[in-house]
Design an enzyme around this catalytic site. Structure first.
Site, mmCIF file in Angstrom:
data_model
loop_
_atom_site.group_PDB
_atom_site.id
_atom_site.type_symbol
_atom_site.label_atom_id
_atom_site.label_comp_id
_atom_site.label_asym_id
_atom_site.label_seq_id
_atom_site.Cartn_x
_atom_site.Cartn_y
_atom_site.Cartn_z
ATOM 1 C CG MET B 1 54.402 35.225 45.824
ATOM 2 S SD MET B 1 56.255 35.030 45.366
ATOM 3 C CE MET B 1 56.155 33.910 44.544
ATOM 4 C CB CYS B 2 52.405 40.590 47.649
ATOM 5 S SG CYS B 2 51.273 41.689 46.908
ATOM 6 N N GLY B 3 54.806 40.823 49.738
ATOM 7 C CA GLY B 3 55.709 40.100 50.650
ATOM 8 C C GLY B 3 55.317 41.366 51.567
ATOM 9 N NE ARG B 32 55.687 36.600 49.705
ATOM 10 C CZ ARG B 32 55.591 35.186 49.406
ATOM 11 N NH1 ARG B 32 56.433 34.370 49.472
ATOM 12 N NH2 ARG B 32 54.246 34.951 49.442
ATOM 13 C CB THR B 149 57.846 43.813 48.339
ATOM 14 O OG1 THR B 149 57.239 41.834 49.320
ATOM 15 C CG2 THR B 149 58.765 44.206 48.942
#
Lengths: 228, 298
Positions: B1-3, B32, B149
């Site tokens: 995912m990651c933000g 995320r 993130t």
């Protein structure tokens, strides 16, 4: 009218409250304040109520909707009205990717633009977009109608089954097995009704082109065996 | 995912609040990417000086005598500002390469995170709001900043695997997605003299842009070239000394929202990241188009 402020009420409390509403619910009008991009706002409602969401929402707003009329007074994140069964969802702003994906019924109206994969795998929902839609829209669309007052992006209707696509503007490219089709009287009539339901007056069905399946991918063709 | 979050200020009056604004944005993207977090912040330049951000797992031992060791090893007079596991060394620009070489050769427990006149980079394993607190992001100031993130997919959860990646002076890149041809691109770049600290796919993307910009391309053209040469899923947000760029791959399945006002340009993986920005109700908010370069320079 019930007003629920998501600045002070947890999202789960809102959704649990909405899920308690059944046919004949006496609280017919709901208003949700401060959604601030929250996910799954008013997802899974199964009652003939109206919900006005005052602001922009994140993922999966109004997902699986049944019977309710849900209006987002802002923009919606990915997967709005995903797998909608019935009812009406209106987005006053833009919708992100896969709006109305896999929807089985009801009406989704997007008054701004929708991005990629709008109506992917739709199975009976009607989707009307006032602006443009992105690439790979109506991919593997099975039934229902996708109406676009603006332009469509690349690969519209790739591997489409029996959904009907109506586009007023330009189509950047058609996907595999999607072709332009004749607008017969019954299509003008059906499209006219959809435009009316969405409240888009002053737009004539004659301004649209219809696209649908060439039905060449339905069955395995032995001549294509080398491609696999 | 990651933000991903990013903020490029057009209005200098907001510069004292840059860290506070980015910190709030980063905090909204914890879900995320709860593995690790990091951010690059572009602060004031001091004429003739270069900032080297370094990191150590044993900061009190490594940073205590670092400036005097650097002085004896390179002759450079360095100033040090320690922030938890990181420290920013400010050195005369003509000595920056020598200081970096000395750190790599003689201080193996110290890692270089980034080098430039303006850039400072902080990244660690941990929950994003904790990482922001650890480095006191809220009190940092500057012209633009990029945060990330991380939910790891392509390589281990380590400090060096966190984003942003910096592979050239005052450059940094964060990534949401995964690249499928990073090994072959890494080999190609290595042959051309680029060096790598990790096996991470994102570091390859950062190095690729550095390599293109070394060939004389501006950020926008380098980003355009990446569409031809990098394969996989990506949203990149990139910072340079005076620029801020965004690009999404042609499939564009990783989410992205942007907002622009007369005061700023902002990027968020989701609209939630933007809701606390001043004047967001009146901002132009849009989803960046696939395979389209967006960049701003001041």
């Amino acid at each position: 009218m019930r007003t629920i402020d998501l600045a002070t009420t947890p999202l789960r409390a809102l959704n649990e409250d909405l899920h308690r509403q059944k046919d004949g619910a006496n609280e017919a009008k709901w208003e949700v304040l401060n959604p601030r991009g929250a996910h799954a706002v008013a997802a899974g409602v199964d009652a003939p109520i109206s919900v006005d969401v005052k602001g922009s929402v994140g993922y999966y707003c109004a997902g699986m909707n049944k019977k309710a009329a849900i209006t987002v007074h802002g923009s919606a994140g990915p997967g709005v009205a995903e797998n909608m069964m019935s009812g009406k969802v209106v987005i006053k702003g833009d919708a992100s990717q896969y709006a109305g994906a896999t929807g089985r019924g009801g009406l989704l109206v997007i008054e701004g633009n929708a991005s990629s994969r709008c109506g992917i795998s739709m199975k009976g929902i009607d989707i009307i977009v006032k602006g443009n839609i992105g690439h790979m829209s109506a991919f593997m669309a099975q039934s229902g109608s996708l109406v676009v007052l603006g332009d469509a992006g690349d690969a519209l209707g790739d591997s489409i089954y029996e959904a009907k696509l109506f586009v007023r503007g330009k189509v950047k490219s058609l996907g595999a097995d999607c072709i332009e089709k004749e607008m017969r009287p019954e299509h003008h009539e059906a499209l006219g009704k959809l435009l009316e339901q969405a409240g888009f007056t002053g737009v004539k069905s004659s301004e649209f082109k219809r696209y649908g399946s060439a039905r060449k991918l339905y069955n395995f063709n032995i001549d294509n065996a080398d491609a696999y | 995912m990651c933000g991903i979050v990013g903020l490029f200020l057009k209005d200098k009056k907001l510069e004292p609040q840059l860290g506070a604004m980015l910190s709030t944005m980063l905090g909204t993207m914890c879900e995320r990417g709860p593995d690790s977090a990091g951010f690059a912040i572009y602060g004031d330049a001091h004429k003739g000086k270069t900032k080297i951000t370094v990191q150590s797992a044993t900061p009190s031992a490594d940073f205590a005598n670092l400036t005097s060791l650097i002085k004896s090893e390179t002759g450079a007079a360095a100033e040090i500002a320690v922030k938890s596991t990181h420290a920013v060394l400010t050195v005369p620009s003509d000595k920056a390469d020598a200081v970096c070489e000395a750190i790599r050769a003689k201080h193996p427990s110290i890692r270089i995170m980034g080098v430039g006149e303006n850039i400072e980079i902080y990244k660690e394993v941990g929950y994003p709001t904790d990482v922001a607190k650890q480095f006191d992001l809220v009190h940092m100031t500057g012209s633009h900043a990029i945060g990330h993130t991380r939910m790891a997919t392509e390589s281990a959860v380590t400090t060096l695997g966190a984003h942003p990646f910096s592979t050239g002076p005052d450059q940094c890149l964060v990534h949401n997605g995964s690249l499928s041809n990073h090994n072959s691109v890494r080999r190609l770049l290595k042959r051309d003299g680029m060096t790598f600290e990790t096996e991470n796919d994102t570091e390859v993307a950062a190095a690729y842009l550095t390599w293109r910009m070394k060939q004389g391309l501006n950020l926008g053209d380098a980003l355009n070239k990446s569409l031809d040469d990098l394969d996989g899923f990506f949203n990149f947000v990139v910072g340079t000394k005076n620029g801020f760029g965004v690009i999404r791959d042609p499939i564009a399945c990783k989410p992205a929202v942007m907002a622009e006002t007369d005061e700023y340009v902002a990027f968020g993986s989701e609209y939630r990241a933007l809701v606390n920005l001043p004047g967001i109700d009146k901002a132009r908010v849009w989803e960046p188009e696939p395979a389209t370069v967006y960049f701003w320079e001041r």
